[in-house]
Design a protein around this motif. Sequence first.
Motif, PDB file in Angstrom:
ATOM      1  N   UNK A  33       0.857  -1.183   0.000  1.00 26.65           N
ATOM      2  CA  UNK A  33       0.000   0.000   0.000  1.00 26.65           C
ATOM      3  C   UNK A  33       0.891   1.228   0.000  1.00 26.65           C
ATOM      4  N   UNK A  34       0.643   2.150  -0.918  1.00 23.87           N
ATOM      5  CA  UNK A  34       1.443   3.363  -1.041  1.00 23.87           C
ATOM      6  C   UNK A  34       0.537   4.565  -0.829  1.00 23.87           C
ATOM      7  N   UNK A  35       0.976   5.454   0.048  1.00 30.65           N
ATOM      8  CA  UNK A  35       0.179   6.635   0.384  1.00 30.65           C
ATOM      9  C   UNK A  35       0.073   7.589  -0.793  1.00 30.65           C
ATOM     10  N   UNK A  36       1.142   7.749  -1.545  1.00 30.33           N
ATOM     11  CA  UNK A  36       1.158   8.700  -2.660  1.00 30.33           C
ATOM     12  C   UNK A  36       1.176   7.934  -3.978  1.00 30.33           C
ATOM     13  N   UNK A  37       2.319   7.934  -4.654  1.00 26.45           N
ATOM     14  CA  UNK A  37       2.444   7.259  -5.940  1.00 26.45           C
ATOM     15  C   UNK A  37       3.843   6.649  -6.054  1.00 26.45           C
ATOM     16  N   UNK A  38       3.971   5.633  -6.868  1.00 26.94           N
ATOM     17  CA  UNK A  38       5.277   5.001  -7.061  1.00 26.94           C
ATOM     18  C   UNK A  38       6.139   5.801  -8.033  1.00 26.94           C
ATOM     19  N   UNK A  39       5.600   6.909  -8.549  1.00 26.06           N
ATOM     20  CA  UNK A  39       6.328   7.729  -9.521  1.00 26.06           C
ATOM     21  C   UNK A  39       6.763   9.077  -8.941  1.00 26.06           C
ATOM     22  N   UNK A  40       6.839   9.184  -7.603  1.00 32.47           N
ATOM     23  CA  UNK A  40       7.108  10.488  -6.997  1.00 32.47           C
ATOM     24  C   UNK A  40       8.596  10.851  -6.919  1.00 32.47           C
ATOM     25  N   UNK A  41       9.471   9.995  -7.407  1.00 37.69           N
ATOM     26  CA  UNK A  41      10.920  10.218  -7.371  1.00 37.69           C
ATOM     27  C   UNK A  41      11.439  10.350  -5.940  1.00 37.69           C
ATOM     28  N   UNK A  42      10.696   9.814  -5.000  1.00 37.19           N
ATOM     29  CA  UNK A  42      11.101   9.898  -3.591  1.00 37.19           C
ATOM     30  C   UNK A  42      10.646   8.634  -2.866  1.00 37.19           C
ATOM     31  N   UNK A  43       9.914   8.798  -1.764  1.00 40.90           N
ATOM     32  CA  UNK A  43       9.574   7.687  -0.882  1.00 40.90           C
ATOM     33  C   UNK A  43       8.722   6.626  -1.566  1.00 40.90           C
ATOM     34  N   UNK A  60       8.510 -14.111  -5.598  1.00 42.39           N
ATOM     35  CA  UNK A  60       7.118 -14.032  -5.150  1.00 42.39           C
ATOM     36  C   UNK A  60       6.281 -13.218  -6.137  1.00 42.39           C
ATOM     37  N   UNK A  61       4.973 -13.375  -6.043  1.00 36.58           N
ATOM     38  CA  UNK A  61       4.063 -12.538  -6.826  1.00 36.58           C
ATOM     39  C   UNK A  61       3.819 -11.237  -6.060  1.00 36.58           C
ATOM     40  N   UNK A  62       3.841 -10.107  -6.754  1.00 38.27           N
ATOM     41  CA  UNK A  62       3.678  -8.823  -6.077  1.00 38.27           C
ATOM     42  C   UNK A  62       2.482  -8.053  -6.622  1.00 38.27           C
ATOM     43  N   UNK A  63       1.870  -7.274  -5.731  1.00 34.99           N
ATOM     44  CA  UNK A  63       0.721  -6.435  -6.062  1.00 34.99           C
ATOM     45  C   UNK A  63       0.895  -5.110  -5.312  1.00 34.99           C
ATOM     46  N   UNK A  64       0.344  -4.036  -5.840  1.00 32.51           N
ATOM     47  CA  UNK A  64       0.404  -2.772  -5.110  1.00 32.51           C
ATOM     48  C   UNK A  64      -0.813  -1.918  -5.439  1.00 32.51           C
ATOM     49  N   UNK A  65      -1.113  -1.013  -4.507  1.00 41.09           N
ATOM     50  CA  UNK A  65      -2.195  -0.042  -4.698  1.00 41.09           C
ATOM     51  C   UNK A  65      -1.678   1.327  -4.251  1.00 41.09           C
ATOM     52  N   UNK A  66      -1.906   2.345  -5.074  1.00 43.98           N
ATOM     53  CA  UNK A  66      -1.432   3.705  -4.799  1.00 43.98           C
ATOM     54  C   UNK A  66      -2.567   4.571  -4.250  1.00 43.98           C
ATOM     55  N   UNK A  67      -2.173   5.689  -3.654  1.00 43.24           N
ATOM     56  CA  UNK A  67      -3.139   6.675  -3.178  1.00 43.24           C
ATOM     57  C   UNK A  67      -4.003   6.177  -2.037  1.00 43.24           C
ATOM     58  N   UNK A  68      -3.492   5.253  -1.230  1.00 40.55           N
ATOM     59  CA  UNK A  68      -4.256   4.698  -0.103  1.00 40.55           C
ATOM     60  C   UNK A  68      -3.903   5.490   1.149  1.00 40.55           C
ATOM     61  N   UNK A  69      -4.794   6.407   1.518  1.00 36.48           N
ATOM     62  CA  UNK A  69      -4.495   7.315   2.636  1.00 36.48           C
ATOM     63  C   UNK A  69      -5.417   7.127   3.835  1.00 36.48           C
ATOM     64  N   UNK A  70      -6.690   6.904   3.598  1.00 30.06           N
ATOM     65  CA  UNK A  70      -7.655   6.858   4.695  1.00 30.06           C
ATOM     66  C   UNK A  70      -7.831   5.444   5.226  1.00 30.06           C
ATOM     67  N   UNK A  71      -8.409   5.364   6.431  1.00 29.41           N
ATOM     68  CA  UNK A  71      -8.702   4.043   7.001  1.00 29.41           C
ATOM     69  C   UNK A  71      -9.647   3.271   6.094  1.00 29.41           C
ATOM     70  N   UNK A  72     -10.650   3.942   5.564  1.00 28.47           N
ATOM     71  CA  UNK A  72     -11.637   3.289   4.683  1.00 28.47           C
ATOM     72  C   UNK A  72     -10.951   2.677   3.467  1.00 28.47           C
ATOM     73  N   UNK A  73     -10.081   3.456   2.823  1.00 27.61           N
ATOM     74  CA  UNK A  73      -9.389   2.949   1.640  1.00 27.61           C
ATOM     75  C   UNK A  73      -8.445   1.801   1.992  1.00 27.61           C
ATOM     76  N   UNK A  74      -7.813   1.894   3.171  1.00 32.10           N
ATOM     77  CA  UNK A  74      -6.923   0.815   3.599  1.00 32.10           C
ATOM     78  C   UNK A  74      -7.710  -0.461   3.828  1.00 32.10           C
ATOM     79  N   UNK A  75      -8.848  -0.345   4.510  1.00 31.80           N
ATOM     80  CA  UNK A  75      -9.679  -1.524   4.785  1.00 31.80           C
ATOM     81  C   UNK A  75     -10.153  -2.166   3.477  1.00 31.80           C
ATOM     82  N   UNK A  76     -10.548  -1.348   2.519  1.00 31.01           N
ATOM     83  CA  UNK A  76     -11.010  -1.870   1.229  1.00 31.01           C
ATOM     84  C   UNK A  76      -9.874  -2.555   0.480  1.00 31.01           C
TER      85      UNK A  76
END
Length: 318
Positions: A33-43, A60-76
């Motif tokens: 889970x990434x709070x911002x984006x994987x293209x931010x040239x930083x964290x 391993x198999x990998x998956x990611x989701x960007x822009x996950x900031x709120x509790x609701x989005x994290x739970x989903x």
Amino acid sequence: MKLQSIMILSLLFSLVACQGLPDYKKDIKVGMLVETTIHDKAWGQQGYKGLQAIQEEYGVDIYFKEGIRTYKHTAEAIDEFAAKGIDVIFGHSSLYGNHFRELHEVYPEMDFVYFNGQFSAENVTSLNFDAQAMGFFAGMVAGEMTQTDRVGIIGVFEWQPEVEGFYEGVIYQNPEAEVDISLTNSWENTEMALMYYESMNEEGVDVFYPAGDVFNVAVIEQAQNDGNYAIGYVQDQSSVAENTVLTSTVQKVDEVYKLAMERYMNEDLPGEMLTFDFQEGAIKMGEYSPSIPENFRSRMEEVVENYKETGELPEKDL
């Protein structure tokens, strides 16, 4: 008979080769889970590189989701990952600590790993950079290279160890220097960071340490426009402005993720707070600018190496 001998030898070589490999679990799925984006040239980008390093190291198999900031989005997102059969989730931000605190019991078969937090549980592990030393070394460089005896750090939160470390490093290297400290309370508030930059610039600050995930590049570029110096953060940012960036404090997220994943694969992920520093290869200093005198560059390399060996920062002789 000759063909049979060759087949037997091939089988023996295969068995020896297999015995030399770690007995890792198979078919592991890893999510991030990434709070911002994987293209931010930083964290965010560093986090994705860490995820890729895990895939390359362990298959391993990998998956990611960007822009996950709120509790609701994290739970989903976690619910979606659970449906995919994800085994371990890396939350690439301190904010996920509070979210995992609420959610980890709902998914007891899943392991949760996140950065920079105090909360842990049986299936929740916190990864932390011990960033005081890297801040200290950044401060030494700033204290040495300032022409006005005014340097500034634009950080995010008061708890960042690199903020205190930077102040101590400046004073160690240059007791006459003044250190301006401003905090944005947001990793990505570029507008506020640039506002603080302008204020410091007007006060005569000529070396800046933008210790924030997203806004550091913007501050470095502005320092370049104004003829000031800067110190990179998270990544080696010498390529952003070669004659402006004196050095960078590099946090090797990929190494930390591989270390954490190795422990997971060996069923040794402790469910507690883990700390990483120069000694583990998790932090290093970036490339030094040609603007830094050779004798001071050598001094920095010596001080960093001594810290790696002893864990002790330099102190002024009384």
